[in-house]
Scaffold this active site. Sequence first.
Site, short mmCIF file in Angstrom:
data_model
loop_
_atom_site.label_atom_id
_atom_site.label_comp_id
_atom_site.label_asym_id
_atom_site.label_seq_id
_atom_site.Cartn_x
_atom_site.Cartn_y
_atom_site.Cartn_z
N ASP A 1 0.61 -1.17 0.02
CA ASP A 1 0.05 0.00 -0.06
C ASP A 1 0.86 1.31 0.00
OD1 ASP A 1 -2.08 1.93 0.01
OD2 ASP A 1 -3.17 0.72 1.74
C1 NOJ Z 1 -4.11 3.90 0.07
C2 NOJ Z 1 -5.38 2.82 0.48
O1 NOJ Z 1 -5.19 2.29 1.91
C3 NOJ Z 1 -5.55 1.99 -0.87
O2 NOJ Z 1 -6.71 1.42 -0.41
C4 NOJ Z 1 -5.65 2.75 -1.85
O3 NOJ Z 1 -5.82 1.61 -2.92
C5 NOJ Z 1 -4.21 3.44 -2.29
N1 NOJ Z 1 -4.09 4.42 -1.12
C6 NOJ Z 1 -4.23 3.94 -3.69
O4 NOJ Z 1 -4.98 4.93 -3.63
#
Ligand code: NOJ
Length: 765
Positions: free
Chosen positions: A287
Amino acid sequence: MKWIYSVSLAASLVIQPALADDLFGPHPINEQARDAFVSDLLTKMTLDEKIGQLRLISVGPDNPKSAIRDMIQKGQVGAIFNTVTRSDIRAMQDQVMQLSRLKIPLFFAYDVVHGQRTIFPIPLGLAASWDLDAVSTVGRISACEAADDGLNMTWAPMVDVSREPRWGRGSEGFGEDTFLTGQMGSAMVKAMQGNSPADRYSLMTSVKHFALYGAVEGGRDYNTADMSPQRMFQDYLPPYKASLDAGSGGVMVALNAINGVPATADSWLLKDLLRDEWKFKGITISDHGAIKELLKHGVASDPQDAVRIALKSGVDMSMSDEYYSQYLPGLVKSGAVSMAEIDDAARHVLNVKYDMGLFNDPYSHLGPKESDPQDNNAESRLHRAEARDVARKSIVLLKNRLETLPLQKSGTIALVGPLADSQRDIMGSWSAAGVAKQSVTLLQGMRNATAGKATLLYAKGANISDHPGIQNFLNLYEKAVSVDTRTPQQLIDEAVEKARQADVVVAAVGEAQGMAHEASSRSELNIPASQKKLLQALKATGKPLVIVLMNGRPLTLVQEDQMADALLETWFSGTEGGNAIADVLFGDYNPSGKLPVTFPRNVGQIPLYYNHLPTGRPYNPTKPNKYTSHYYDTANGPLYPFGYGLSYTTFKVSPVKLSARTMARHGTLEASVTVTNNGARDGATVVQMYLNDPVASISRPVRELRGFKRIMLKAGESQTVTFKIDEDALKFWNQKMQHVAEPGKFNIMIGLDSVRTQDAQFDYL
Ligand code: NOJ
């Protein structure tokens, strides 16, 4: 119903029912051919080019397009996200194909969570439909629109089971139940990936957040999760597994730690479990910034350490941090990371690019330049009819005193509340490339429904919150909430004046979408004070009061339940939300949604979920006893239980009929009920089947959902619904972590929610 897609001459997308079921299901990839192709490619790549494949860049202020161009040319980027137009994507793919040495195509990803251009209800709302066909429709259309924007991958579905309403991200998932979440997640994966992620109108999915993100302590985002292995394997891991079994090509790694180990540094999770046991062949992606965060988690001493740990733990691609690119070359040189480990990660990236069909045609989701849409937000690119249909199915009727609903399309109706006319809020969080000005608010929907028939009065009545800190928080990254500068009393006075002129009052209240979002944890679950005061003033007018809730989590609604004549849970219902809610309010659609989460009475009851374990001292409200497990200052149970939802008609469920009193080892059993619509209107409902193992080697939940079926019944009609129970449905993880079904008695409970059920018993031999 399944769908296939064709493209009309005007390049707008036309949906047609599928001609044959065998068009669907994961298309078998020739793994041998893929391995040979990728192995050959790896032999041609330099170390820097391999490391480049592990980098996923988010286009934005930190990485402007000009800077990315140079990196692309040098083969330093594997994939891009946050770019959503065909022309931008084409320009970047052109740079690869024209300027880079090996011309390895980029893939393009985005958060397509509940729609791309057309926004559907938030996933929690989708779960409330209990309708896998509706979820498939959402998946197909989202993939279709996103692929038509040139995208190859989505960061979805989110299958984090959550029993934590304080956590804002519950809005992105399918609720508190393992079985329902698994069914929804796998339906979404199958629909989005279609026949093959390589198809023109399919997307590869990336199941997230692996793992246990929904169990963050106290519901505080990014916090730690601590859990017994039994609970982990029984309740939290199955939906990820189900979505991977459905063929998801990607996994996004969670930001939280599990039992002290950040998921990004957890080789047990990402290698032993995911690769060795579950045989996952796709790609793992960190992430946002998670590799850097290993320093703050306190498991890495410096950036090199963080990179070494993440790579060795099984994180293939790094999202939005440059650590892999900066430190992997040195780590390979020093021998701390081997070339084989780099090859392994790069191979996973190249494999999914192969599966996406990019080596065949890097422009497969782009088509010829001349076909690029003139207007990305063109009305003709939307799928409004489907959005309205799915939104109606997601709405849950919580209360309907003396048949206040449906409303007549006559007389005078006052619509008030800060959410009645908010185009941004009705779309919900993560509304991808959806455009607020294309969404239909409740005000607009009710205008459409009543035009020429009833008088509709409107007043805002209150701001979402009067708290300046909360207003600022909600407007931090986008001007999401408009604050009316009149005093709270002026706003209420105007609303009360409108209410006095009306026959009935509809109040649209709840949360702004930004209150049920990433990093939007709450310590209270109430309707904000400004809106509560409005409701009290409306109640005091003595007019019938219909409360329409918009929110992304269970709220505490004891007072609202007392005040309201009717209460409708509409979540954030998307582009066509206003029309869909109006359909339900006026009876053009009979509500059929059921709660996918328990609604507690107050925050102190949390965690409160239906499938809890028994205690040695259960509380019996009909025979209260001090030394039993309960709170003395509130009722033990929820305000609205899991699976609950009313209809404008009534249904009767017959006693359960079993095909046999015993179930043999490795055998099956059938349980049936006959459901009758004994009211005056046609309507749909969801028949739910729960099981309980009353005596086992470890305590088992009082009931667990093991099957459901949504049925439509005309007034007076009956239907027999049969559930097949097999051994898997009886299995659990015992103390030795063996997955077993233990002989003995089992209770089976079938009903239209998790509380009022018809019960029977059988013996498993
Ligand atoms: C952080 C988030 O936790 C995740 O769910 C998301 O897909 C990514 N950012 C990308 O935007």
